[in-house]
Design an enzyme around this catalytic site. Structure first.
Site, mmCIF file in Angstrom:
data_model
loop_
_atom_site.group_PDB
_atom_site.id
_atom_site.type_symbol
_atom_site.label_atom_id
_atom_site.label_comp_id
_atom_site.label_asym_id
_atom_site.label_seq_id
_atom_site.Cartn_x
_atom_site.Cartn_y
_atom_site.Cartn_z
ATOM 1 N N ARG A 242 -2.988 -0.306 -6.441
ATOM 2 C CA ARG A 242 -2.790 -1.742 -6.254
ATOM 3 C C ARG A 242 -1.800 -1.965 -5.108
ATOM 4 O O ARG A 242 -0.914 -1.154 -4.876
ATOM 5 C CB ARG A 242 -2.269 -2.384 -7.537
ATOM 6 C CG ARG A 242 -3.260 -2.308 -8.691
ATOM 7 C CD ARG A 242 -2.691 -2.949 -9.950
ATOM 8 N NE ARG A 242 -3.637 -2.896 -11.043
ATOM 9 C CZ ARG A 242 -3.754 -1.896 -11.903
ATOM 10 N NH1 ARG A 242 -2.939 -0.850 -11.788
ATOM 11 N NH2 ARG A 242 -4.648 -1.910 -12.872
ATOM 12 N N LYS A 269 0.882 -2.236 -13.920
ATOM 13 C CA LYS A 269 0.372 -3.437 -14.580
ATOM 14 C C LYS A 269 0.245 -3.233 -16.085
ATOM 15 O O LYS A 269 0.576 -4.119 -16.870
ATOM 16 C CB LYS A 269 -0.995 -3.792 -13.988
ATOM 17 C CG LYS A 269 -1.620 -5.046 -14.575
ATOM 18 C CD LYS A 269 -2.939 -5.341 -13.897
ATOM 19 C CE LYS A 269 -3.585 -6.592 -14.482
ATOM 20 N NZ LYS A 269 -4.885 -6.883 -13.835
ATOM 21 N N HIS A 332 -6.656 -5.711 -2.368
ATOM 22 C CA HIS A 332 -7.086 -5.328 -3.719
ATOM 23 C C HIS A 332 -8.577 -4.974 -3.743
ATOM 24 O O HIS A 332 -9.022 -4.174 -4.569
ATOM 25 C CB HIS A 332 -6.803 -6.470 -4.698
ATOM 26 C CG HIS A 332 -6.863 -6.051 -6.132
ATOM 27 N ND1 HIS A 332 -5.784 -5.532 -6.804
ATOM 28 C CD2 HIS A 332 -7.887 -6.046 -7.016
ATOM 29 C CE1 HIS A 332 -6.127 -5.241 -8.051
ATOM 30 N NE2 HIS A 332 -7.404 -5.544 -8.204
ATOM 31 N N ARG A 335 -9.942 -1.332 -3.906
ATOM 32 C CA ARG A 335 -10.195 -0.661 -5.187
ATOM 33 C C ARG A 335 -11.654 -0.851 -5.611
ATOM 34 O O ARG A 335 -12.287 0.060 -6.147
ATOM 35 C CB ARG A 335 -9.249 -1.207 -6.258
ATOM 36 C CG ARG A 335 -7.811 -0.800 -6.061
ATOM 37 C CD ARG A 335 -6.838 -1.627 -6.872
ATOM 38 N NE ARG A 335 -7.106 -1.639 -8.292
ATOM 39 C CZ ARG A 335 -6.726 -0.692 -9.158
ATOM 40 N NH1 ARG A 335 -6.069 0.369 -8.696
ATOM 41 N NH2 ARG A 335 -6.987 -0.788 -10.444
ATOM 42 N N HIS A 358 -6.920 2.585 -14.955
ATOM 43 C CA HIS A 358 -7.421 1.841 -16.110
ATOM 44 C C HIS A 358 -7.293 2.748 -17.330
ATOM 45 O O HIS A 358 -8.152 3.576 -17.605
ATOM 46 C CB HIS A 358 -8.884 1.444 -15.900
ATOM 47 C CG HIS A 358 -9.050 0.436 -14.804
ATOM 48 N ND1 HIS A 358 -10.262 0.174 -14.198
ATOM 49 C CD2 HIS A 358 -8.157 -0.386 -14.192
ATOM 50 C CE1 HIS A 358 -10.102 -0.756 -13.278
ATOM 51 N NE2 HIS A 358 -8.834 -1.101 -13.249
ATOM 52 N N TYR A 368 -0.473 10.505 -23.695
ATOM 53 C CA TYR A 368 -0.826 11.916 -23.826
ATOM 54 C C TYR A 368 -1.734 12.356 -22.682
ATOM 55 O O TYR A 368 -1.606 13.464 -22.163
ATOM 56 C CB TYR A 368 -1.526 12.138 -25.157
ATOM 57 C CG TYR A 368 -1.922 13.580 -25.388
ATOM 58 C CD1 TYR A 368 -0.978 14.531 -25.789
ATOM 59 C CD2 TYR A 368 -3.231 13.997 -25.197
ATOM 60 C CE1 TYR A 368 -1.326 15.862 -25.986
ATOM 61 C CE2 TYR A 368 -3.592 15.327 -25.403
ATOM 62 C CZ TYR A 368 -2.640 16.253 -25.801
ATOM 63 O OH TYR A 368 -2.993 17.552 -25.989
#
Length: 429
Positions: A242, A269, A332, A335, A358, A368
């Protein structure tokens, strides 16, 4: 009827006993010696008992006056015990309204409680919007006096200027008034429903086509003198990060020897740390930048006016506007271009999503798997960087810079002057 002397002379007994006055008023003399005023009454068929204090703190005249007021309530069918409770609650609410019930005070309480897990940029934006459009009108108002009709009018006024800010303000107001409810100031939330605002026209970030990406890279070669701005834009493109993650990057986040970039949770984010494998091209650019920046500089891309702050978020959008690509794409949107490229080649969707940060909804699983698909992500980002080089080589030569205004043209009327300006920029850095 009783007299004060009788009450004073009454001695305690083994069991409590009553000294009757009139109309249900009596003194209860306890075995401990305490003397308590009580009023026995009946509403319908239900018997009740009201405590009026103790003697001598409450004298005979005062007890009779309170008794007379309570009898009037009973005659009207009003339970004096319930009425006293209602009055206490009303006094408590008046206290809250007077000392803690101004809109500004409740906003401060809500802001303090909800800012803990928010990114610094989000907090700044929220406070700026509230300061500009809510506090001038509501700050010193008692929150109980603010009506739904009034809030609707404020939101409608902001919507005419900035629809997205109006939607944000409605969300803030809902939280502030919920805080007032939790504090005992209100019972119902007066914030109008979302339907009072126009439906949002969802618009995705514009993305450059592959040929436009190549042309844009070519345009940056000749149309951008600021080395740090060009590298910031290239970092966004090479890593599919981003814009704010790149412009706010700090040198401590990078390991250029191992080709890694660890973005901390507070700058992400989703609130989870994100590891970015750096392709060779990104490492080369950052190594070049590292060699010319002053020692001890915190940010890769410091603000021009204040080096203790990161580059302004609008800088990269302005770069695209300046080069004539602002109506075709956004930072942006790079992406989206990355995602479209690899999804169109049926690459592993999980790897694509990990490259875009994401993360899974489950927070434990997200933490993890922070380095999940490490090799695959490094390979994918390297393929992407090589693909950008190919587009640059193929389409960059077709780049056409927008016309330069006359005032600017006089200052940079030759390629030689442009090159000199680049060299002077590097020396200054």
């Amino acid at each position: 009827m009783l007299c004060t002397l009788q009450i004073k002379s009454a001695k305690p007994r083994a069991r409590g006993y009553k000294l009757a006055d009139a109309g249900g008023l009596f003194v209860l003399v306890q075995p401990s010696g305490s003397k308590l005023w009580r009023y026995k009454f009946r509403i319908g068929r239900v018997e009740g008992l009201l405590a009026l204090g103790s003697f001598p703190e409450v004298g005979l005249a005062e007890a009779r006056a309170e008794h007379a007021r309570s009898r009037k309530l009973v005659e009207q069918g009003i339970h004096p015990v319930h009425e006293r409770k209602r009055q206490r609650e009303a006094l408590a609410i008046d206290y809250l309204n007077r000392d803690k019930g101004a809109f500004g005070a409740i906003y401060a309480q809500w802001d303090s409680a909800t800012s803990v897990d928010l990114a610094a940029g989000t907090i700044r934006q929220r406070r700026r919007e509230i300061k500009n459009d809510l506090l001038p009108k509501l700050k010193d108002r008692a929150i109980t006096s603010i009506t739904r009709l009034e809030l609707t009018a404020i939101l409608k006024e902001v919507e005419r200027r900035a629809p997205e800010i109006a939607r944000n303000l409605r969300n803030y107001l809902w939280g502030i008034f919920e805080c007032a409810i939790d504090s005992g100031l209100l019972e119902n939330n007066p914030v109008p429903p979302l339907r009072v605002l126009k439906k949002r026209k969802q618009k995705n970030h514009a993305a450059l086509s592959p040929s436009q990406i190549g042309e844009f890279l070519g345009a940056m070669d000749f149309g951008v003198n600021e080395l740090s701005t060009r590298i910031a834009m290239r970092l966004v493109m090479l890593t599919a990060c981003r814009k704010v993650e790149a412009t706010g990057a700090e040198w401590t986040e990078f390991d250029l020897k191992r080709g890694g970039w660890e973005i901390p949770a507070e700058r992400m984010k989703a609130g989870h740390p994100h590891w970015v494998p750096l392709p060779r091209q990104a490492v080369a650019l950052l190594t070049e930048l590292r060699a010319i920046v002053p020692k001890g500089q915190k940010y890769l891309f410091p603000n021009r006016r204040d080096p203790n702050r990161p580059m302004a978020g609008r800088t990269l959008n302005a770069l695209m506007d300046r080069l004539g690509f602002g109506d075709k794409g956004t930072p942006h949107g790079m992406r989206a271009a990355f995602s479209t490229h690899f999804n169109g080649r049926h690459a592993n969707a999980d790897v694509i999503e990990r490259c875009l940060a994401h993360v899974p909804v489950n927070a434990v699983r997200a933490a993890y798997n922070r380095h999940a698909y490490l090799k695959e992500r490094r390979a994918m980002l390297q393929q992407w960087a090589d693909y950008l080089d190919l587009l640059h080589k193929k389409h960059g030569k077709h780049a056409v810079l927008p016309p330069v205004p006359p005032t600017v043209r006089r200052k940079t009327n030759s390629g030689t002057q442009r090159r000199r300006s680049r060299r002077s920029l590097r020396k200054a850095a």
